[in-house]
Enzyme design. Structure first.
Site, short mmCIF file in Angstrom:
data_model
loop_
_atom_site.label_atom_id
_atom_site.label_comp_id
_atom_site.label_asym_id
_atom_site.label_seq_id
_atom_site.Cartn_x
_atom_site.Cartn_y
_atom_site.Cartn_z
N ARG A 144 0.66 -1.32 -0.37
CA ARG A 144 -0.30 -0.03 0.48
C ARG A 144 0.93 1.23 0.33
O ARG A 144 2.53 1.18 0.50
CB ARG A 144 -1.30 0.23 1.37
CG ARG A 144 -0.24 -0.32 2.95
CD ARG A 144 -0.95 0.40 3.25
NE ARG A 144 -0.05 0.16 4.60
CZ ARG A 144 -1.70 -0.13 6.03
NH1 ARG A 144 -2.12 0.27 6.34
NH2 ARG A 144 0.04 0.41 7.11
N ASN A 203 -4.25 8.77 4.93
CA ASN A 203 -3.90 7.79 5.72
C ASN A 203 -2.73 7.40 6.16
O ASN A 203 -2.10 7.37 5.64
CB ASN A 203 -4.65 6.75 5.77
CG ASN A 203 -5.31 5.66 7.33
OD1 ASN A 203 -5.16 5.94 7.86
ND2 ASN A 203 -3.78 4.91 7.18
N GLU A 204 -2.44 8.35 7.26
CA GLU A 204 -0.58 8.17 7.64
C GLU A 204 0.35 8.61 7.06
O GLU A 204 0.59 8.40 6.22
CB GLU A 204 -1.13 6.46 8.51
CG GLU A 204 -1.42 6.56 9.64
CD GLU A 204 -0.23 4.88 10.61
OE1 GLU A 204 -0.28 4.12 9.58
OE2 GLU A 204 -1.42 4.85 11.45
N GLU A 231 -6.43 5.34 15.48
CA GLU A 231 -6.40 4.17 15.96
C GLU A 231 -5.67 3.56 17.14
O GLU A 231 -4.45 4.70 17.29
CB GLU A 231 -5.27 3.61 14.57
CG GLU A 231 -6.11 3.97 13.12
CD GLU A 231 -5.17 3.65 12.42
OE1 GLU A 231 -4.12 2.87 12.51
OE2 GLU A 231 -5.13 3.61 10.99
N GLU A 280 -2.93 -8.50 7.25
CA GLU A 280 -3.95 -7.98 8.36
C GLU A 280 -4.47 -8.64 9.75
O GLU A 280 -4.64 -8.87 10.33
CB GLU A 280 -3.79 -7.23 8.45
CG GLU A 280 -2.69 -5.44 8.16
CD GLU A 280 -3.39 -4.04 8.59
OE1 GLU A 280 -4.69 -4.36 7.90
OE2 GLU A 280 -2.61 -3.61 8.60
N HIS A 321 -4.50 -9.49 13.13
CA HIS A 321 -4.00 -8.38 13.63
C HIS A 321 -5.21 -8.02 14.65
O HIS A 321 -6.37 -8.48 13.92
CB HIS A 321 -4.13 -6.57 13.21
CG HIS A 321 -3.52 -5.30 13.70
ND1 HIS A 321 -4.84 -4.50 14.51
CD2 HIS A 321 -2.66 -4.59 13.41
CE1 HIS A 321 -4.41 -3.41 14.55
NE2 HIS A 321 -2.62 -3.65 14.55
C1 GAL Z 1 -1.50 1.53 10.82
C2 GAL Z 1 -2.69 1.91 9.79
C3 GAL Z 1 -3.89 1.02 9.88
C4 GAL Z 1 -3.19 -0.20 9.85
C5 GAL Z 1 -2.65 -0.62 11.18
C6 GAL Z 1 -2.29 -1.72 12.08
O1 GAL Z 1 0.02 2.14 10.73
O2 GAL Z 1 -3.29 3.20 9.58
O3 GAL Z 1 -4.50 0.96 8.43
O4 GAL Z 1 -2.17 -0.78 8.95
O5 GAL Z 1 -1.36 0.66 11.47
O6 GAL Z 1 -1.19 -1.60 13.50
#
Ligand code: GAL
Length: 727
Positions: free
Chosen positions: A132, A170-171, A328, A376, A379
């Site tokens: 990504r 995003n980020e 997040e 993920e 996760h």
């Molecule tokens: C962040 C991201 C999310 C997800 C998350 C996992 O860096 O914005 O999309 O990947 O980490 O910890």
């Protein structure tokens, strides 16, 4: 099950607007939610999602973050039907949406047709699609396509009743902050022309008389690509500044479209104030946003909880102490560490509430439902693979209830502490460049170690960007403040002359904004203020240490020492080197600075710590410095170190967050106030008279007495606001 409070606090200009002004932030409670990726699931799962969201008390979700390829399957086709359906479904269940612009990850058709949007590393390798964020921040082609999507999103959803905020990309910079491509080279040159105007000025700033680097045309200037030896340090520093600015300009480009099409909808993007993520100078980015958002993940190790608190605290500082949005974090394990540890009982709520303690008005996770496929899938999410019949989901539901109980906290701000730690991106970037006296120095670790010492002593300290007005603080610790331009030196001098107590450390004050050494002896720009002079650095090899005696304790210094000469008669030596090359010389000094006469007189100080003591060694050092400055813990002595205190205030009430940092129950004696979360014991300390959130609990909890913190538990107590005394 109670129904969620609709999330309606974000109307521009958002929480950064002072209360009472038009568009001011009027929260109805703390928000709760997650990234939501319905496009990964069959439609029937969505119905279960909204049912469970209501059960958990979810009020907001971030939607469509990685949905570009679904929304725009080919260059000329658009598919909004599924997103319309998701937005409507969420709205029908009282759940609001922080809608992504969906530009975070370009679809395969775009990178296939335009491979020139792909970033390149310093060695010239291409970052290919397949993961990504494979885009150059400076690519005009990427920007054209992404901004087209932003416009479509804004036009289509600007009036949707579920929409409460825009989530830009995003980020930004998570994987693509440093791009060395030709696009980056062209943009870097434009940035440099803007900064220096003339090539002569650039040559002077970069010190290009060294190693025959003098430029005679702008086209010769490049990003610091793989070179034969150490690249020019000012070129490296400027490239870091440029790379952060390039992403910020991209953020602004998206925000400008959103504000033109939907002027009433606030704009945010999720920062990554955590760990060693250092490419983005978020202190400089905050003004682009209507409210600050942050992502944080716990980094395992002995300072895991300290680091969480440090990051949350710094996020509050970046947000200028106004409420911010925890966009997040994780309910349990992540997927990207070498070993991904599950959270232990109590950690889910404690970690979330520690962010709230430092000013978060929203608690959101990545992600709502744990993915079944993709990188993920291991996760954690709010709904795990195990489903709703799981401890994790029960913990999620319980936290939702606690957040409802904490509704009075929403909108309150971080209450200023008497002490602060200064955090400076230029110093972070520059102090860790190559070709230095040591490559063992870690800027953020040093700052974190000082913060750990504050936590161990139970003394609150704000963590603030270096541009912050320091006048309200009694004590300011500026560890490894390496880059000190004249303006910063003057501000620190004025702070001390006004009666403030400054503490700084080794490798501070050494260079100016161009990374040129201040001449005449170290610590350069801060030499006169500190009243000392150092002729030569004396870093230590791995395994070497120097013993320092301070306040009757023997402390071990590592990484760095210096032969400190005391120059000013008002300097007191607080700690002496006892072993090694510096034995018999000053290791920790403090200069007393007196200004004015009579009633208007002030006595400040400037202290210097010339070695690295680490988080435990700093405790007695900091204790001595705080004691001399008259700054004390607000916590009972028995719980200092075991309990973190963070305070928010709305001017009428203070909210004390008491965080149990241990895995055993801790009793906090004599806490007066109204218990919003946690449990009160009677004065005898035996009988529990309240439990979380019951009406009985709140009423009975108004009295004083002991509080019982469960293992890893958090209590929140409302008390009449105490004024912050002016210095
Ligand atoms: C962040 C991201 C999310 C997800 C998350 C996992 O860096 O914005 O999309 O990947 O980490 O910890």
């Amino acid at each position: 099950m109670s129904s969620p409070t609709p999330f309606r606090w974000l109307r521009r200009p958002g929480p950064h607007t002072p209360p009472g002004e038009p568009g001011a932030y009027t929260p109805s409670g703390l928000s709760y939610g997650a990234d939501y990726n319905p496009d990964q699931w069959p439609r029937e799962v969505w119905d279960e999602d909204v049912r469970l969201m209501r059960e958990a008390g979810v009020t907001v979700v971030s939607l469509a973050i990685f949905s570009w390829a679904r929304i725009q399957p080919t260059e000329d086709t658009w598919d909004f039907a599924w997103l319309d359906d998701a937005m409507d479904l969420l709205h029908a269940h009282g759940i609001t949406v922080d809608l992504a612009t969906a530009t975070a990850s370009p679809p395969p058709w775009l990178t296939t047709k335009h491979p020139e949007v792909l970033p390149q590393t310093r060695t010239g390798e291409t970052l290919w699609p397949g993961a990504r964020q494979q885009w150059r921040p400076t690519s005009p082609v990427f920007r054209e396509h992404a901004l087209r999507l932003v416009e479509r999103m804004a036009e289509r959803y600007g009036d949707h009743p579920a929409l409460v905020a825009w989530h830009v990309s995003n980020e930004l910079g998570c994987h693509n902050v440093y791009d060395f491509s030709d696009d980056a080279a062209a943009a870097f040159r434009a940035w440099l022309r803007d900064r220096y105007t003339t090539l002569d000025a650039l040559n002077a700033a970069w010190g290009t008389a060294f190693w025959s680097q003098r430029y005679s045309a702008w086209e010769q200037v490049l990003p610091p690509r793989l070179a034969a030896s150490h690249p020019n340090p000012t070129q490296q520093l400027d490239f870091k500044r440029f790379s952060s600015d390039a992403l910020r300009q991209y953020l602004r480009a998206e925000a400008e479209i959103l504000r033109r099409v939907t002027p009433d909808v606030p704009v945010t993007t999720n920062f990554m104030v955590m760990g060693e993520t250092k490419g983005m100078d978020y202190a400089a980015w905050a003004d682009e946003l209507d409210f600050v958002s942050n992502d944080h993940y716990v980094l395992p190790g002995p300072q895991a909880l300290d680091e969480l608190s440090f990051s949350a605290n710094l996020t509050g500082g970046i947000a200028r102490h106004r409420p911010w949005f925890l966009m997040e974090h994780s309910t349990s394990a992540v997927n990207w560490q070498p070993v991904n540890v599950a959270k232990k009982p109590g950690e889910l709520a404690r970690d979330s509430l520690t962010h709230v303690a430092h000013g978060a008005d929203a608690v959101c996770y990545f992600q709502w439902r744990q993915s079944a496929a993709g990188a993920e899938k291991y996760h954690s999410g709010m709904v795990p693979h195990a489903g709703e019949r799981s401890r994790l989901f029960r913990d999620v539901v319980a936290l939702g209830a606690t957040l409802r109980d904490l509704a009075p906290v929403a909108g309150s701000t971080q209450k200023p502490a008497r002490a602060a730690i200064v955090f400076d991106w230029d110093s972070w970037w520059t102090s860790e460049l190559d070709s230095h006296p040591t490559d063992r120095l870690r800027y953020r670790q040093e700052a974190l170690d000082w913060y750990s010492a504050f936590l161990a002593l139970g003394v609150r300290a704000d963590v603030v960007p270096s541009a912050t007005d320091l006048a309200t603080y009694d004590v300011v610790v500026a560890p490894v403040l390496h880059v000190v331009p004249a303006g910063l030196r003057d501000r620190l001098t004025a702070f001390v002359e006004a009666g403030g107590h400054l503490v700084t450390t080794y490798f501070s004050g050494v260079v100016d904004q161009d990374d040129h050494a201040w001449l005449g002896g170290y610590p350069g720009a801060l030499r006169d203020l500190l009243g000392i002079r150092v002729e030569e650095f004396a870093p230590l090899l791995d395994g070497e240490s120097a013993t320092v005696e301070l306040a009757g304790e023997q402390l071990e210094g590592t990484v760095w020492t210096e032969p400190v000469d005391v120059v000013d008669p008002d300097v007191e030596v607080l700690g002496w080197y006892k072993t090694g090359e510096q034995a018999g010389r000053a290791a920790v000094t403090r200069r007393t600075v007196r200004t004015g006469d009579g009633a208007g007189s002030r006595e400040g100080s400037a202290a210097y710590v010339s070695t690295r003591f680490g988080r435990q060694g700093l405790v007695p050092v900091l204790a001595r410095l705080l004691d001399d400055a008259g700054v004390r813990s607000e916590l009972p002595a028995a719980v200092r170190g075991d309990v973190e205190l963070a305070v928010r205030t709305d001017g009428t009430d203070d909210f004390w967050f008491l965080v149990n940092r241990t895995a055993r129950p801790v009793e906090v004696p004599d806490v007066a106030g109204d218990v919003l979360a946690g449990r009160r014991l009677t004065a005898s300390g035996t009988r529990a008279v309240t439990t979380d959130g019951t009406a009985e609990g709140t009423a009975e909890g108004t009295a004083g007495g002991a509080l019982l913190l469960e293992p890893r538990g958090v209590a929140v107590v409302r008390r009449p606001a105490e004024p912050t005394p002016p210095r």
